[in-house]
Each structure stands twice: as structure tokens, then as C-alpha cells.
Design an enzyme around this catalytic site. Structure first.
Site, PDB file in Angstrom:
ATOM      1  N   LYS A   1      -9.893  94.372  17.220  1.00  0.00           N
ATOM      2  CA  LYS A   1     -10.050  94.808  15.830  1.00  0.00           C
ATOM      3  C   LYS A   1      -9.337  93.794  14.951  1.00  0.00           C
ATOM      4  O   LYS A   1      -8.161  93.486  15.185  1.00  0.00           O
ATOM      5  CB  LYS A   1      -9.435  96.190  15.583  1.00  0.00           C
ATOM      6  CG  LYS A   1      -9.345  96.534  14.106  1.00  0.00           C
ATOM      7  CD  LYS A   1      -8.916  97.947  13.873  1.00  0.00           C
ATOM      8  CE  LYS A   1      -7.498  98.190  14.264  1.00  0.00           C
ATOM      9  NZ  LYS A   1      -7.058  99.569  13.882  1.00  0.00           N
TER      10      LYS A   1
HETATM   11  C1  5RP Z   1      -2.903 100.311  10.770  1.00  0.00           C
HETATM   12  C2  5RP Z   1      -4.102 100.242  11.633  1.00  0.00           C
HETATM   13  C3  5RP Z   1      -5.346 100.965  11.185  1.00  0.00           C
HETATM   14  O1  5RP Z   1      -5.914 101.655  12.285  1.00  0.00           O
HETATM   15  C4  5RP Z   1      -6.363  99.926  10.740  1.00  0.00           C
HETATM   16  O2  5RP Z   1      -5.814  99.131   9.719  1.00  0.00           O
HETATM   17  C5  5RP Z   1      -7.655 100.596  10.270  1.00  0.00           C
HETATM   18  O3  5RP Z   1      -7.366 101.419   9.187  1.00  0.00           O
HETATM   19  P1  5RP Z   1      -7.815 100.967   7.697  1.00  0.00           P
HETATM   20  O4  5RP Z   1      -9.322 100.906   7.672  1.00  0.00           O
HETATM   21  O5  5RP Z   1      -7.239 102.044   6.795  1.00  0.00           O
HETATM   22  O6  5RP Z   1      -7.198  99.615   7.484  1.00  0.00           O
HETATM   23  O7  5RP Z   1      -4.132  99.592  12.643  1.00  0.00           O
HETATM   24  O8  5RP Z   1      -2.495 101.605  10.729  1.00  0.00           O
END
Ligand code: 5RP
Length: 273
Positions: free
Chosen positions: A173
Site C-alpha cells: 500500500k
Molecule cells: C494510517 C494508515 C491508513 O490505513 C492508510 O493511510 C489508509 O487510510 P487513509 O485512506 O485515511 O489514508 O495506514 O493509519
């Protein structure tokens, strides 16, 4: 890869489209009671039918998500700092693989911080989590956290994503950026994008659409869904962009059609987008 691993991956990445809508609600592990996540199940229950999986921590899973909830889980197993820390995101392992197994999760997630003074800790811990997860056929989602003083550009994100893939993560991610194709091409495993801070709904749909066109397989999105004026309308719009290949404009049409007070929950069979 064994049957168990493939079954867990199929719970995360929808086989029919090869894509994934992960709903991220793990923010509290370092941000505390984030707006929209004060009572996680109150927020999430209307969204679960439209998500492929839920990304969270064991505390929220145990205390806020009913065991009978029909949603695969990606369990965050890294943490250890808060927004008050000077060493934000100097994360270690916060949940054992045994506890992840007990919680019957479909996958685990671990943040790395490439370029920070403590990158080595995060990278070696990622490798350790991959080793343990491989023992049980559990997919690992590596999260490329980006420090405040780092530039979220294709050069940096390509480096971080490639390292995560090289260390054995099964999914990565990261964040969308200009030249995102370069990030995807340089990473040996599939990529999803985080949504990041709340932006206008159309902009979030456009970002998701652009990331998918550049080769991402989906999103792990939180704030742009649960902090939306109408979270259920927004997740339906995001789902259409991801799984029905809808344009951002068509996604916005879905958002506008369903926004307002959350509509009565449709049974899974009735869910259209
Ligand atoms: C930090 C994270 C979140 O899961 C990730 O950032 C996705 O959330 P968002 O779309 O709100 O950024 O790793 O908590």
C-alpha cells in the site's frame, strides 16, 4: 503457494475483478479517536457490505467488530508510536502471528519507513513478519509510510515499494503520485493506494481512477470514505470505480444518487454498486 494462502488472498483481492476495496479504519493506533472513528462499528456497519475487507488493529477488531460480521480482516501488526512522538512511525511489531491466527484474519499489514533514521528496524521487522506469515500462508500487506520531511514522489515511492516487494510483502500500500506507472512497474507485487487526508469526493474518485489506470489493483481507503458527508454513498461510488470500472464522473453520479442520510442497508444480493 498453498491453498490457504490463495484462499486468504481471494478474500482480499476479488478474483472476479482482480481488484480490492480495503476499508481502512486502523488510524486510531497512532492518531487516537480520529473524527469518524470515535465508535468504529457505528461508522463501519453500513459500509461493510460494500468493502472487500476491513483494515484495522486487534483492539478495534475485538471490541468493535461483531465476530459474525461477514467481512475479511487485514490486521495491522505494526505500531508503537503516536502523533505526539518525535519518532512518529518508528514502528515495531505490536501483534504476534499467533494472535493474528486466533483472530482468523485474511492478512496482516506492516508499515515501513524508508529513508528515516530507523528504516532498518522497520525493514527487518517486515522481513520477520513475512517469515512468520509464510509459515501459515497469511498474506502480508506492506505499508510505505512517508515521513513529514519526505517527498511523496515517484522516485521515493518506487524505492519504498520495491524494497517492500523485495523483502517479501505480497501486497503493497502506498500513495498515488504523478508518474505512478513508474511505481507500479518497479514493484514485483500488486499495489493499492491509501486515500490520504480527506479531499473532495470527486477528487478522491479521480485519484482512485488514475491509480487504477496506472496499474494499481485498488485502494486501502479510510478518511475519504468515513469522513465523507455520506460515507455509504462514497464507498458505493469507490466500489463502482474499482470493480465496475466506472469513471470518476459516473462514480460521482452514484455518490449524489445515494448521499444524504444513510439508506437502509441493502442485502448483499441487492447491492449493485
Ligand atoms: C494510517 C494508515 C491508513 O490505513 C492508510 O493511510 C489508509 O487510510 P487513509 O485512506 O485515511 O489514508 O495506514 O493509519
Amino acid at each position: 503457494m498453498d491453498w490457504g494462502f490463495r484462499n486468504r488472498m481471494a478474500q482480499i483481492v476479488r478474483p472476479s475483478t482482480g481488484r480490492s476495496l480495503m476499508l481502512a479504519v486502523d488510524h486510531g493506533y497512532f492518531m487516537g479517536p480520529t473524527h469518524g472513528l470515535e465508535k468504529p462499528w457505528d461508522t463501519v456497519k453500513a459500509l461493510v457490505p460494500y468493502a472487500d475487507c476491513l483494515a484495522l488493529t486487534r483492539g478495534v477488531l475485538r471490541h468493535a467488530i461483531p465476530p459474525e460480521a461477514d467481512i475479511p480482516i487485514i490486521l495491522r501488526v505494526s505500531g508503537g508510536t503516536s502523533i505526539l512522538s518525535k519518532e512518529l512511525l518508528r514502528e515495531g511489531i505490536i501483534t504476534s502471528m499467533q494472535d493474528a491466527l486466533r483472530l482468523n484474519v485474511a492478512g496482516v499489514a506492516f508499515s515501513i519507513l524508508v529513508g528515516s533514521p530507523h528504516e532498518r528496524d522497520t525493514l527487518l521487522n517486515l522481513a520477520k513478519v513475512v517469515d512468520e506469515a509464510e509459515e501459515y500462508g497469511i498474506p502480508v500487506l506492506a505499508i510505505t509510510a512517508v515521513g513529514k520531511d519526505m517527498v511523496r514522489d515517484a522516485r521515493y515511492l518506487s524505492l519504498a515499494c520495491r524494497i517492500a516487494g523485495e523483502l517479501g510483502a505480497h501486497l503493497v500500500k502506498t500513495y498515488y503520485c504523478d508518474g505512478f506507472e513508474q511505481v507500479v512497474e518497479g514493484c514485483p507485487v500488486p499495489i493499492v493506494i491509501a486515500g490520504g487526508k480527506k479531499i473532495p469526493e470527486f477528487d478522491a474518485l479521480q485519484m482512485a481512477h488514475q491509480a487504477l489506470r496506472a496499474g494499481a489493483i485498488g485502494v486501502d481507503m479510510g478518511r475519504n470514505i468515513f469522513q465523507s458527508e455520506s460515507p455509504q454513498a462514497m464507498i458505493r461510488a469507490v466500489r463502482a470505480v474499482i470493480h465496475d470500472r466506472a469513471s470518476p464522473e459516473d462514480g460521482m453520479e452514484i455518490y449524489n444518487r445515494f448521499k444524504g442520510p444513510s439508506l437502509p442497508l441493502l442485502k448483499e444480493t441487492q447491492v449493485t454498486a
